[in-house]
Design an enzyme around this catalytic site. Structure first.
Site, PDB file in Angstrom:
ATOM      1  N   THR A  33       0.844  -1.194   0.000  1.00 32.47           N
ATOM      2  CA  THR A  33       0.000   0.000   0.000  1.00 32.47           C
ATOM      3  C   THR A  33       0.882   1.248   0.000  1.00 32.47           C
ATOM      4  OG1 THR A  33      -1.846  -1.090   1.113  1.00 32.47           O
ATOM      5  CG2 THR A  33      -1.706   1.294   1.352  1.00 32.47           C
ATOM      6  N   GLY A  34       0.405   2.298  -0.658  1.00 29.00           N
ATOM      7  CA  GLY A  34       1.144   3.553  -0.708  1.00 29.00           C
ATOM      8  C   GLY A  34       1.560   3.885  -2.125  1.00 29.00           C
ATOM      9  N   THR A  36       4.530   4.195  -3.666  1.00 33.84           N
ATOM     10  CA  THR A  36       5.544   3.365  -4.318  1.00 33.84           C
ATOM     11  C   THR A  36       4.972   1.990  -4.655  1.00 33.84           C
ATOM     12  OG1 THR A  36       7.164   4.507  -2.927  1.00 33.84           O
ATOM     13  CG2 THR A  36       7.955   2.654  -4.212  1.00 33.84           C
ATOM     14  N   GLY A  90       6.254  -0.619   0.280  1.00 29.85           N
ATOM     15  CA  GLY A  90       7.080   0.529   0.614  1.00 29.85           C
ATOM     16  C   GLY A  90       7.315   0.627   2.110  1.00 29.85           C
ATOM     17  N   GLY A 103       2.870   2.333   7.959  1.00 35.32           N
ATOM     18  CA  GLY A 103       1.533   2.670   8.429  1.00 35.32           C
ATOM     19  C   GLY A 103       1.112   4.088   8.145  1.00 35.32           C
ATOM     20  N   GLY A 104       1.961   4.852   7.434  1.00 35.84           N
ATOM     21  CA  GLY A 104       1.567   6.209   7.087  1.00 35.84           C
ATOM     22  C   GLY A 104       0.298   6.237   6.250  1.00 35.84           C
ATOM     23  N   GLY A 105       0.070   5.162   5.499  1.00 36.78           N
ATOM     24  CA  GLY A 105      -1.148   5.052   4.707  1.00 36.78           C
ATOM     25  C   GLY A 105      -2.283   4.382   5.438  1.00 36.78           C
ATOM     26  N   GLU A 111      -0.842  -5.003   6.319  1.00 36.08           N
ATOM     27  CA  GLU A 111       0.536  -5.135   5.846  1.00 36.08           C
ATOM     28  C   GLU A 111       1.306  -6.134   6.700  1.00 36.08           C
ATOM     29  OE1 GLU A 111       1.305  -0.732   3.867  1.00 36.08           O
ATOM     30  OE2 GLU A 111       1.722  -1.044   5.999  1.00 36.08           O
ATOM     31  N   LYS A 129      13.762   7.870   2.192  1.00 29.66           N
ATOM     32  CA  LYS A 129      13.243   7.004   3.244  1.00 29.66           C
ATOM     33  C   LYS A 129      14.327   6.339   4.108  1.00 29.66           C
ATOM     34  CE  LYS A 129       8.904   7.627   2.182  1.00 29.66           C
ATOM     35  NZ  LYS A 129       8.830   7.997   0.783  1.00 29.66           N
TER      36      LYS A 129
END
Length: 247
Positions: A33-34, A36, A90, A103-105, A111, A129
């Site tokens: 997820t995200g 990238t 990512g 977990g930013g998304g 995940e 990153k």
């Protein structure tokens, strides 16, 4: 000089393209997820549509699941005994030992579930990153709504400066995960002992999952401009072009 957004988008695509070279026919994939990961899913979808790859996958979020469906990537539902040949995802931060903050998304629970059930986790990131020490990026927690006040108190005692994530900037609506839980972002600034902090957080009732991913990643592809390097724990960075298969 920090890359601008267009440069970062190119780096993400370069990292995703390098990862795609190691996907093989018949693989069962965990799709991350995200932004990238979305670049990887788009490239994977192009390969599937062109008949170059026959793969199946399970997505770590509803957003990635919807994207994969749109691109014609066959999806597999969770079931007992399901394991993935390769997870590609990512990270919000990673250090030289491939300890991650994710977990930013807001997808950290799914995940971690899928990546724990994978034989190989390959991380794909842009040049911003990689950090010498985790903590600059706020550490996300997925929290049961009823438990929120006590979780906030416990995390504050650990020095995490917790903030409940809102749905949008300026919104008065709380962000909800795909599981309808809340997200709490913890501002530690520096995480000197990620393993110890992980155990402390795991012992707080009401935290469904925390965003430290330790001991899961086997390798990371880090794009810096057009160059993509492979990072592995305890080894010097190596150009990705030197590997025909997973490192």
């Amino acid at each position: 000089m920090t890359p601008d957004q267009s440069q970062l988008a190119l780096e993400k695509r370069h990292a995703a393209a390098a990862a795609l070279r190691w996907v093989r026919d018949g693989m069962l994939l965990s799709l991350g997820t995200g932004s990238t990961s979305a670049a990887f899913i788009n490239l994977l979808g192009e390969a599937v549509q062109a008949g170059k790859l026959r793969v199946q996958g399970t997505a770590t979020s509803l957003a990635s699941e919807n994207l994969a469906r749109q691109l014609g990537i066959p999806l597999v539902e969770p079931c007992r005994g399901l394991r993935f040949d390769l997870a590609v995802d990512g990270a919000d931060e990673l250090d030289g030992q491939l300890r991650l903050i994710k977990g930013g998304g807001g997808a950290l629970l799914r995940e971690k579930l899928l990546e724990t059930a994978s034989d190989y986790l390959l991380v794909i990131v842009d040049s911003t990153k990689l950090v010498p020490q985790l903590g600059r990026f706020p550490l996300p927690l997925e929290v049961v709504p009823f438990a929120l006040p006590w979780v906030m108190d416990a995390v504050e005692k650990l020095g995490g400066a917790p903030q409940v994530r809102m749905a949008h900037t300026g919104s008065d609506q709380l962000y909800r995960s795909d599981q309808n839980n809340l997200l709490v972002d913890c501002y530690f600034n520096v995480i000197s002992d990620p393993e110890h902090l992980m155990h402390q957080l795991q012992n707080i009732p009401g935290i469904v999952e925390q965003g430290l991913f330790l001991g899961l990643a086997k390798a990371a592809l880090i794009a810096n401009g057009e160059e993509v390097q492979v990072i592995r724990p305890g080894q010097a960075p190596t150009p990705a072009s030197e590997f025909a298969d997973l490192p």
